[in-house]
Design an enzyme around this catalytic site. Structure first.
Site, mmCIF file in Angstrom:
data_model
loop_
_atom_site.group_PDB
_atom_site.id
_atom_site.type_symbol
_atom_site.label_atom_id
_atom_site.label_comp_id
_atom_site.label_asym_id
_atom_site.label_seq_id
_atom_site.Cartn_x
_atom_site.Cartn_y
_atom_site.Cartn_z
ATOM 1 N N LEU A 1 0.813 -1.218 0.000
ATOM 2 C CA LEU A 1 0.000 0.000 0.000
ATOM 3 C C LEU A 1 0.844 1.265 0.000
ATOM 4 C CD1 LEU A 1 -2.865 1.327 0.430
ATOM 5 C CD2 LEU A 1 -2.369 1.224 2.877
ATOM 6 N N TYR A 2 2.024 1.235 0.592
ATOM 7 C CA TYR A 2 2.805 2.457 0.789
ATOM 8 C C TYR A 2 3.178 3.092 -0.548
ATOM 9 C CZ TYR A 2 3.436 0.654 5.569
ATOM 10 O OH TYR A 2 3.235 0.159 6.835
ATOM 11 N N HIS A 3 2.659 4.303 -0.750
ATOM 12 C CA HIS A 3 2.943 5.079 -1.958
ATOM 13 C C HIS A 3 2.670 4.280 -3.233
ATOM 14 C CE1 HIS A 3 4.756 8.153 0.635
ATOM 15 N NE2 HIS A 3 5.255 7.136 1.294
#
Length: 338
Positions: free
Chosen positions: A57-59
């Site tokens: 999910l991160y960035h």
């Protein structure tokens, strides 16, 4: 840096776990470029850390790509953890066999590796039968794509259901949980930590600075600096961001932060160091997530793992942050005749 076994497994992880949510440019969340992220990773490994956590999910996957490039040529020396379940693009979300299989394969490509040391369910999925989830995860282990399994943000009931399901399907159980834990957020002490202990799971705790409240930047009766994290959240037009910031800046949390600042001054340390040291010393905590944006912040975070809090200081912090958890903290059962 000390290393411990993660739960009832042979996986040895450093007491500090490098969180990578700040590595990336999507949404404008990160300060610093990819080169700085590489310097942070280098300094962490040089300090004896071996445990790095990320998520698809991160960035929107950019963080995994940055991490994959930074670890090229030394992947085998790192305990690499990532998470799946959240949407990354239009392909959906959840813990279904279809979504998790696609999510894992995408993470492997972005990270430039053929296996994940610790693959974690980012959140519970009420729409997918837990037997399907645990069977799918076990298939990843049997295929050699994953070494160990964990979960994040699960309740005590969900932990128990998952471990029972792993046993039912003859699969691989979870060895870890990633929960939120800090001086201002101690609810996991009631049921979640006991459930982890009972089911052989270590903990990799996050949110240890209480969203920044435990850095000592915020005081009663003072408006947060517009350039601070809370100041930016309060200045947004997004209601959820406003509510979250105001929930953290309540009287109880600010009183805890004020006492923390006093303690830190007495010890000659930064408030953030003391807050991290308190969490690292709590029963049931295996590793503590840190999320530095720079090498300077990393060094400040790592200093906490060399800080031994005097017993009387720990008692003061325990008292000011005490949360009435009711009978489910186990104290009730000591009163019941057997």
């Amino acid at each position: 840096m000390d290393h411990l076994n993660l739960g009832h497994s042979g996986l040895r992880v450093s007491r500090a776990c490098l969180g990578t949510m700040n590595f990336g440019t999507e949404y404008g969340l990160a300060a610093g470029d990819e080169a700085e992220a590489g310097r942070v990773i280098d300094a962490f490994l040089e300090a004896g850390g071996n445990f790095i956590d990320t998520a698809d999910l991160y960035h929107r996957g950019e963080t995994e790509e940055i991490l994959g490039r930074a670890l090229k040529g030394r992947r085998e020396w790192v305990v690499l953890a990532t998470k799946g379940a959240m949407p990354v693009g239009p392909e959906g979300r959840g813990l279904s066999r279809r979504h998790l299989t696609r999510a894992l394969d995408a993470s492997l490509r972005r990270l430039g590796t053929d296996y994940i040391d610790l693959y974690q369910c980012h959140q519970w999925d009420p729409l997918t039968p837990i037997d399907e989830v645990m069977a799918t995860l076990d298939a990843f282990v049997r295929a050699g794509k994953v070494r160990y399994l964990g979960c994040s943000n699960f309740t005590a009931t969900q932990i128990v259901e998952s471990q029972w399901a792993a046993e039912r399907v003859g699969g691989t159980p979870f060895v870890s949980l990633q929960p939120q834990y800090s001086l201002v957020q101690r609810v996991i002490e009631a049921e979640i930590l006991p459930a982890c202990e009972r089911h052989g799971m270590g903990t990799v705790v996050y949110g240890t600075l209480g969203g920044g409240v435990l850095t000592g930047r915020y005081r009663h009766g003072e408006i947060p600096d517009p350039d601070s994290r809370m100041g930016r959240l309060l200045g947004q037009s997004v209601p959820a961001a406003n509510r979250w910031a105001r929930s953290l800046l309540n009287d109880r949390n600010l009183a805890i932060a004020e006492e923390l600042v006093k303690v830190a001054a007495e010890l000659g340390a930064a408030p953030a160091e003391v807050a991290l040291a308190w969490v690292a010393g709590r029963p049931g905590v295996t590793s503590v997530l840190i999320g530095p944006r720079s090498v300077e912040q990393l060094r400040g975070n790592l200093a906490a793992f060399e800080l031994e809090l005097p017993r009387e200081v720990t008692a003061r912090l325990d008292e000011i942050s005490h949360l009435d958890l009711g009978p489910m903290d186990g104290s009730f059962f000591h009163l019941v005749p057997r």
